[in-house]
Motif scaffolding. Structure first.
Motif, PDB file in Angstrom:
ATOM      1  N   LEU A 220       0.830  -1.203   0.000  1.00 26.40           N
ATOM      2  CA  LEU A 220       0.000   0.000   0.000  1.00 26.40           C
ATOM      3  C   LEU A 220       0.863   1.251   0.000  1.00 26.40           C
ATOM      4  CD1 LEU A 220      -2.688  -1.206   2.567  1.00 26.40           C
ATOM      5  CD2 LEU A 220      -3.167  -0.572   0.200  1.00 26.40           C
ATOM      6  N   ALA A 221       1.949   1.223   0.760  1.00 32.88           N
ATOM      7  CA  ALA A 221       2.859   2.362   0.785  1.00 32.88           C
ATOM      8  C   ALA A 221       3.523   2.566  -0.574  1.00 32.88           C
ATOM      9  CB  ALA A 221       3.914   2.169   1.871  1.00 32.88           C
ATOM     10  N   ALA A 222       3.899   1.474  -1.245  1.00 32.04           N
ATOM     11  CA  ALA A 222       4.525   1.572  -2.561  1.00 32.04           C
ATOM     12  C   ALA A 222       3.553   2.154  -3.576  1.00 32.04           C
ATOM     13  CB  ALA A 222       5.005   0.194  -3.017  1.00 32.04           C
ATOM     14  N   VAL A 223       2.295   1.737  -3.517  1.00 38.16           N
ATOM     15  CA  VAL A 223       1.281   2.287  -4.419  1.00 38.16           C
ATOM     16  C   VAL A 223       1.096   3.776  -4.156  1.00 38.16           C
ATOM     17  CG1 VAL A 223      -1.147   2.208  -5.094  1.00 38.16           C
ATOM     18  CG2 VAL A 223       0.099   0.073  -4.697  1.00 38.16           C
ATOM     19  N   SER A 224       1.021   4.150  -2.879  1.00 35.50           N
ATOM     20  CA  SER A 224       0.830   5.558  -2.531  1.00 35.50           C
ATOM     21  C   SER A 224       1.968   6.423  -3.071  1.00 35.50           C
ATOM     22  CB  SER A 224       0.730   5.716  -1.008  1.00 35.50           C
ATOM     23  OG  SER A 224       0.497   7.066  -0.653  1.00 35.50           O
ATOM     24  N   ARG A 225       3.194   5.902  -3.011  1.00 33.32           N
ATOM     25  CA  ARG A 225       4.344   6.661  -3.528  1.00 33.32           C
ATOM     26  C   ARG A 225       4.333   6.746  -5.049  1.00 33.32           C
ATOM     27  NH1 ARG A 225       7.051   3.568   0.499  1.00 33.32           N
ATOM     28  NH2 ARG A 225       7.727   2.093  -1.122  1.00 33.32           N
ATOM     29  N   GLY A 226       3.723   5.750  -5.702  1.00 38.11           N
ATOM     30  CA  GLY A 226       3.796   5.665  -7.151  1.00 38.11           C
ATOM     31  C   GLY A 226       2.693   6.375  -7.905  1.00 38.11           C
ATOM     32  N   ILE A 227       1.679   6.884  -7.208  1.00 36.00           N
ATOM     33  CA  ILE A 227       0.547   7.538  -7.877  1.00 36.00           C
ATOM     34  C   ILE A 227       0.304   8.905  -7.242  1.00 36.00           C
ATOM     35  CG2 ILE A 227      -0.505   5.311  -8.433  1.00 36.00           C
ATOM     36  CD1 ILE A 227      -2.504   5.755  -6.164  1.00 36.00           C
ATOM     37  N   ARG A 228      -0.483   9.732  -7.923  1.00 38.13           N
ATOM     38  CA  ARG A 228      -0.823  11.039  -7.374  1.00 38.13           C
ATOM     39  C   ARG A 228      -1.982  10.946  -6.396  1.00 38.13           C
ATOM     40  NH1 ARG A 228      -0.958  12.764 -12.798  1.00 38.13           N
ATOM     41  NH2 ARG A 228      -3.147  13.346 -12.528  1.00 38.13           N
ATOM     42  N   ALA A 229      -2.922  10.063  -6.675  1.00 42.08           N
ATOM     43  CA  ALA A 229      -4.103   9.927  -5.829  1.00 42.08           C
ATOM     44  C   ALA A 229      -3.732   9.398  -4.449  1.00 42.08           C
ATOM     45  CB  ALA A 229      -5.115   8.985  -6.483  1.00 42.08           C
ATOM     46  N   SER A 230      -4.603   9.676  -3.487  1.00 43.98           N
ATOM     47  CA  SER A 230      -4.444   9.094  -2.155  1.00 43.98           C
ATOM     48  C   SER A 230      -4.810   7.612  -2.186  1.00 43.98           C
ATOM     49  CB  SER A 230      -5.349   9.824  -1.158  1.00 43.98           C
ATOM     50  OG  SER A 230      -4.958  11.165  -0.997  1.00 43.98           O
ATOM     51  N   VAL A 231      -4.306   6.881  -1.213  1.00 45.95           N
ATOM     52  CA  VAL A 231      -4.672   5.477  -1.026  1.00 45.95           C
ATOM     53  C   VAL A 231      -5.570   5.385   0.205  1.00 45.95           C
ATOM     54  CG1 VAL A 231      -3.826   3.203  -0.320  1.00 45.95           C
ATOM     55  CG2 VAL A 231      -2.681   4.454  -2.169  1.00 45.95           C
ATOM     56  N   ALA A 232      -6.749   4.772   0.017  1.00 49.76           N
ATOM     57  CA  ALA A 232      -7.704   4.588   1.106  1.00 49.76           C
ATOM     58  C   ALA A 232      -7.872   3.102   1.381  1.00 49.76           C
ATOM     59  CB  ALA A 232      -9.053   5.204   0.744  1.00 49.76           C
TER      60      ALA A 232
END
Length: 382
Positions: A220-232
């Motif tokens: 989840l942290a890797a996805v959050s770093r890789g995209i502009r959108a927030s991760v929920a």
């Protein structure tokens, strides 16, 4: 006041259309809604949408919540066990507020009965025309934020998000409505980043929900770093111990909790999120208890609005207006159950064939090519 017993009922929420997500679809659109009714010796009944409560004073809600957790720690307080505790917890808060003669939002210390909402149609099985009609109904209630189900085909997701964006823009004359995409844990880390980055070329996403498995803090942290959108994420997590590693890893930008886990759980998760300067958002198709609790926390973002009609035999004191839930003045959580109506309607568990959003398909996380709404997902041939 003492608890004298409890009763259980099951009603149904009939959407009148297929509902589902990337994991599957319920073609008949009927979802079961379990209800717990807790009775007291003062003829006040609490409604929760637990063992070991007989003879207890129901107003000691948080102490009873912890007692239920202690009684189940060997089996593990997760899943159905945690959901049962949450249902009793919500019913006890309902009793406490009714006994005080106050709406729950006032008892919990809320000041404003208005709770911002976002539309959530469980819409993956809908064709374009149906999708537009569903979100037009939300837009007519003033909603300017929407969460779509997706994750199987980036082109499908892009088109559907654009359609809903246009509906909300036209209805509210706003240039940039809030759009969210819920993948329901169907991607790997790389799939998530590729899919969302492709969407973000033309779509401004506010958040992406459950892009990978709920417990994958590093992912989840890797996805959050890789995209502009927030991760929920967080709606399927139970207990603060499941949130701690995700928050420590910086895995969440929006912290969610589900209505089925109860009011006390929401309040504790909200406090934990607030300590990390993160917003909290309740999830569920009838999240009445959490909407009341949301008025009393400083970091509430928006609550999920699913079906615009309540389940069979259930009346709600709140209504939706100008993009928000407007809570009522009725003492308690504002949920009234007509037991006779439920029983005479012969409501039972909807007959499902083993498919649906509650079952993880074997291909989840293992799709090399796009799977645009095939026979296991859609009721609409393409």
């Amino acid at each position: 006041m003492r608890i004298t017993g409890f009763r259980t009922l099951t009603t149904v929420l009939d959407w009148g259309r297929p509902v589902g997500d990337a994991n599957g679809v319920l073609a008949d659109g009927r979802t079961p809604v379990p209800i717990v009714l807790v009775d007291t010796d003062e003829e006040i009944t609490g409604v929760g949408l637990g063992p070991h409560l007989d003879g207890e004073d129901p107003r000691g809600v948080t102490a009873l919540y912890d007692r239920m957790l202690r009684r189940t720690f060997k089996a593990g307080h997760a899943g159905a066990v945690f959901g049962t505790i949450g249902a009793f917890d919500t019913a006890l808060w309902d009793i406490k507020a009714k006994a005080a003669g106050e709406p729950l939002w006032r008892l919990l210390g809320g000041r404003d009965r208005r709770v911002p909402a976002y539309a959530s149609g469980l819409d993956i099985a809908l064709d374009d025309e149906e999708l537009v009609a569903v979100y037009q109904a939300y837009a007519d209630r003033g909603l300017r934020a929407a969460k779509l189900k997706g994750g199987l085909d980036v082109d499908q997701d892009r088109r559907r998000l654009a359609l809903v964006r246009d509906v909300l823009t036209d209805a509210g004359r706003v240039a940039r409505p809030a759009l969210m995409l819920d993948a329901n844990e169907t991607w790997t880390r790389k799939q998530a980043v590729r899919h969302v980055c492709e969407l973000e070329r033309t779509i401004d996403l506010t958040w992406v929900e459950e892009p990978v498995r709920r417990w994958d803090a590093d992912g989840l942290a890797a996805v959050s770093r890789g995209i502009r959108a927030s991760v929920a994420s967080g709606e399927n997590l139970t207990g603060l111990e499941q949130f701690r590693p995700l928050l420590a890893a910086g895995a969440l930008d929006v912290v969610q909790t589900a209505a089925v886990w109860g009011v006390t759980h929401f309040l504790r998760v909200a406090a934990l999120a607030h300590a990390h300067d993160l917003p909290v958002s309740p999830v569920g198709n009838t999240p009445a208890g959490l909407l009341h609790a949301a008025t009393a926390v400083p970091n509430h973002l928006a609550g999920e609005l699913q079906d615009l009609e309540p389940p069979v035999g259930v009346r709600l004191a709140h209504h939706v207006e100008d993009g928000a839930f407007i809570l009522g003045d009725t003492p308690g959580a504002g949920v009234d159950v007509d037991e006779h109506a439920i029983r005479t309607a012969h409501v039972g568990h909807p007959a499902h064939n083993g498919d649906g959003p509650h079952i993880r398909p074997p291909a989840a996380g293992h799709r090399l090519f796009a799977a645009p709404y095939d026979d296991t997902i859609s009721t609409h041939p393409r």
